[in-house]
Design an enzyme around this catalytic site. Structure first.
Site, PDB file in Angstrom:
ATOM      1  N   LEU A 101       0.827  -1.206   0.000  1.00 39.72           N
ATOM      2  CA  LEU A 101       0.000   0.000   0.000  1.00 39.72           C
ATOM      3  C   LEU A 101       0.864   1.260   0.000  1.00 39.72           C
ATOM      4  CD1 LEU A 101      -2.715  -1.100   2.608  1.00 39.72           C
ATOM      5  CD2 LEU A 101      -2.969  -0.965   0.117  1.00 39.72           C
ATOM      6  N   ALA A 102       2.068   1.168   0.588  1.00 38.69           N
ATOM      7  CA  ALA A 102       2.991   2.309   0.632  1.00 38.69           C
ATOM      8  C   ALA A 102       4.407   1.768   0.734  1.00 38.69           C
ATOM      9  CB  ALA A 102       2.668   3.214   1.822  1.00 38.69           C
TER      10      ALA A 102
ATOM     11  N   PRO B  35      46.935  -7.691  24.840  1.00 38.02           N
ATOM     12  CA  PRO B  35      47.383  -7.620  26.236  1.00 38.02           C
ATOM     13  C   PRO B  35      46.858  -8.716  27.152  1.00 38.02           C
ATOM     14  CG  PRO B  35      45.667  -6.003  25.839  1.00 38.02           C
ATOM     15  CD  PRO B  35      45.957  -6.631  24.510  1.00 38.02           C
TER      16      PRO B  35
ATOM     17  N   ASP C 108      54.893 -17.176  23.951  1.00 32.98           N
ATOM     18  CA  ASP C 108      55.598 -16.833  25.184  1.00 32.98           C
ATOM     19  C   ASP C 108      54.635 -16.719  26.359  1.00 32.98           C
ATOM     20  OD1 ASP C 108      54.478 -14.210  25.148  1.00 32.98           O
ATOM     21  OD2 ASP C 108      56.042 -13.569  23.753  1.00 32.98           O
TER      22      ASP C 108
ATOM     23  N   LYS D  27      59.350 -16.048  28.513  1.00 32.85           N
ATOM     24  CA  LYS D  27      60.407 -15.182  29.046  1.00 32.85           C
ATOM     25  C   LYS D  27      59.895 -14.468  30.292  1.00 32.85           C
ATOM     26  CE  LYS D  27      62.295 -14.096  24.491  1.00 32.85           C
ATOM     27  NZ  LYS D  27      62.641 -12.997  23.568  1.00 32.85           N
TER      28      LYS D  27
ATOM     29  N   GLY E   2      52.750 -11.645  23.160  1.00 38.27           N
ATOM     30  CA  GLY E   2      51.831 -10.776  23.875  1.00 38.27           C
ATOM     31  C   GLY E   2      51.929  -9.343  23.390  1.00 38.27           C
TER      32      GLY E   2
ATOM     33  N   ASP F  75      51.872  -6.125  21.155  1.00 37.39           N
ATOM     34  CA  ASP F  75      52.240  -5.911  19.758  1.00 37.39           C
ATOM     35  C   ASP F  75      53.692  -6.337  19.573  1.00 37.39           C
ATOM     36  OD1 ASP F  75      51.467  -4.158  17.107  1.00 37.39           O
ATOM     37  OD2 ASP F  75      53.603  -4.038  17.592  1.00 37.39           O
TER      38      ASP F  75
ATOM     39  N   THR G 105      48.728  -3.135  21.811  1.00 34.67           N
ATOM     40  CA  THR G 105      49.830  -3.106  22.762  1.00 34.67           C
ATOM     41  C   THR G 105      49.324  -2.903  24.192  1.00 34.67           C
ATOM     42  OG1 THR G 105      51.997  -2.137  23.206  1.00 34.67           O
ATOM     43  CG2 THR G 105      50.233  -0.618  22.561  1.00 34.67           C
ATOM     44  N   ALA G 106      50.149  -3.315  25.151  1.00 28.72           N
ATOM     45  CA  ALA G 106      49.733  -3.276  26.557  1.00 28.72           C
ATOM     46  C   ALA G 106      49.368  -1.869  27.010  1.00 28.72           C
ATOM     47  CB  ALA G 106      50.848  -3.845  27.435  1.00 28.72           C
TER      48      ALA G 106
ATOM     49  N   MET H 277      57.640  -3.465  31.579  1.00 33.17           N
ATOM     50  CA  MET H 277      58.626  -4.289  32.294  1.00 33.17           C
ATOM     51  C   MET H 277      59.430  -3.457  33.291  1.00 33.17           C
ATOM     52  SD  MET H 277      59.837  -6.316  28.844  1.00 33.17           S
ATOM     53  CE  MET H 277      59.976  -4.739  27.973  1.00 33.17           C
TER      54      MET H 277
END
Length: 457
Positions: free
Chosen positions: A43-44, A225, A248, A270, A301, A303, A331-332, A382
């Protein structure tokens, strides 16, 4: 099995949609994508239908439902908000032996519409038989994340190569190995996406002419991360295609659970001040596995190019002529700050960010005078064991002792812990935290109480 999954060829075939609203529009898009000759009766109509009609893409029939519109149709869809009308359309189609879909009423329909993943010519359809559309959608979204966006272009190109591949490789086993190699080749996929004919030709010739037991490749993947949901789509695809994953300590168990089940896993973890596996030995592991013709993922972990020694590992591969690629990760600094409610930049407090390693080599000195300047954010990776030294050096070079600081432990994970205070407390605060931890120093830390969304979850 309540429904038979089929793929219909609708190109240049008459199809009818009854309904002119938003739901009908979504169905119309699918039929138009399939090349159907589409008529829409309502109808429309919402503006999109008018635009399509003006462009000659479909025909609009304004007015009450006209059963005669079904006479030449192959397929129909009832997509109105009038249940009685939808039932009429379905019954009229049934009488003409025309398949009819009734939106949100699978029992009244002779066919249902699945959730679709379109990587044409590759198509994947997911259906719960109408019992749980939300479940079907969730499964579709999961599959979407597993299938590279350019896979369809690779599949189409593969069709063009079938004749040549059949001539080049005598046995079915050789052909299968070639196709497996082609479908996971990132350079070919990217070249097809960019329509780079030179690169397409070069990559194809290399794939066809090199021995099937050729050297493999290494993909350096950033795992992010910690939170598995922050692993990138491309990173997920790579770990699910890998023959070997070298990882790691900073790669979470949740992410390792996403790795291809039959992939070999090599742990080279590590810790600060102690290397479980020497870097040179890691380099040799990557080289050795790739030379066996395997697809190796080096999973790191965060980047891999931000304090991840990714560049050193790739130099070894480059010198040996091993193909490699890089998939960046969150990245973290970005992940930990976001999950702690600490924006790294802010118009009022920080116009720059510095990412700094906390592994201060003997005899090495940072530019403490510049690091102590205002209007910036410092992020130490770190740095837990050097926190007292960082505190001392920054204060000696003019940073105010009341400068806000935060230490984030296990950032973005469910075990995340954040402690904050002032620069004069940094060494003391660090003694309360464990590795892996990130130190954030700057006025932006003061926003944490207001913006700390994650702990509230």
């Amino acid at each position: 099995m309540d429904h038979l999954p089929i793929f219909c060829q609708l190109r240049d075939r008459d199809c009818l949609i009854v309904g002119g609203g938003d739901v009908a529009e979504r169905k119309a898009r699918l039929l138009l994508d399939a090349g159907a000759r589409l008529t829409v009766n309502a109808l429309a109509f919402i503006p999109q239908f008018t635009a399509w009609a003006d462009a000659g893409m479909l025909t609009l029939v304004e007015g009450p439902f006209d059963e005669s519109l079904l006479d030449t149709c192959w397929l129909a869809i009832a997509a109105t908000d009038d249940d009685a009308l939808n039932q009429r359309v379905s019954e009229a189609a049934e009488a003409r032996r025309i398949f009819c879909n009734v939106v949100d009423a699978p029992k009244a329909a002779s066919f249902i519409m699945p959730s679709i993943i379109d990587r044409s010519p590759l198509m994947v359809a997911v259906s719960s038989g109408g019992t749980s559309p939300v479940l079907a959608r969730l499964l579709r979204e999961k599959l979407e994340s597993l299938l590279p966006l350019h896979l369809g272009q690779v599949a189409k190109y593969a069709g063009q190569l079938r004749g040549r591949v059949k001539q080049q490789f005598a046995t079915m086993s050789e052909r299968r190995r070639f196709w497996e190699k082609l479908f996971v080749n990132d350079r070919l996929a990217q070249s097809l996406a960019n329509n780079d004919q030179k690169a397409i030709t070069e990559t194809t010739e290399q794939l066809i002419n090199e021995p099937l037991d050729h050297r493999g490749e290494v993909v350096l993947v950033g795992a992010g991360p910690g939170d598995a949901g922050l692993l990138t789509l491309k990173g997920l695809q790579q770990i699910q295609q890998a023959d070997v994953v070298v990882y790691d300590r900073l790669v979470s168990d949740d992410i390792m659970n996403l790795v291809r089940r039959d992939a070999d896993r090599v742990f080279v973890g590590k810790r600060a001040g102690y290397h479980c596996v020497p870097q040179e030995e890691i380099n040799q592991i990557l080289l050795r596995e790739a030379q066996k013709g395997k697809r190796v993922v080096r999973l790191k972990g965060g980047d891999p190019f931000i304090f991840g020694r990714g560049g050193e590992e790739l130099e070894t591969l480059c010198n040996a002529g091993i193909p490699f690629s890089v998939v960046p990760g969150i990245t973290a600094a970005s992940g930990c700050s976001a999950y702690s409610g600490i924006p790294l930049t802010h118009r009022d407090y920080a116009q720059s960010v510095r990412l700094i390693t906390g592994h201060l080599k003997t005899g090495g000195e940072l530019d403490w005078e510049n690091l102590a300047a205002e209007k910036q954010t410092l992020v130490f990776y770190m740095g837990l064991n050097q926190a007292a030294t960082i505190q001392q050096k920054l204060i000696e070079h003019g940073m105010p002792g009341e400068m806000p600081v935060a230490i984030v432990e296990n950032g973005t994970a469910v075990t995340q812990r954040v402690i904050d205070g002032t620069l004069t407390q940094l060494g003391e605060l660090a003694q309360q935290m464990n590795s892996p931890s990130l130190i954030i120093i700057g006025r932006v830390v003061g926003l944490r109480d207001k913006l700390n969304w994650f702990s509230n979850h």
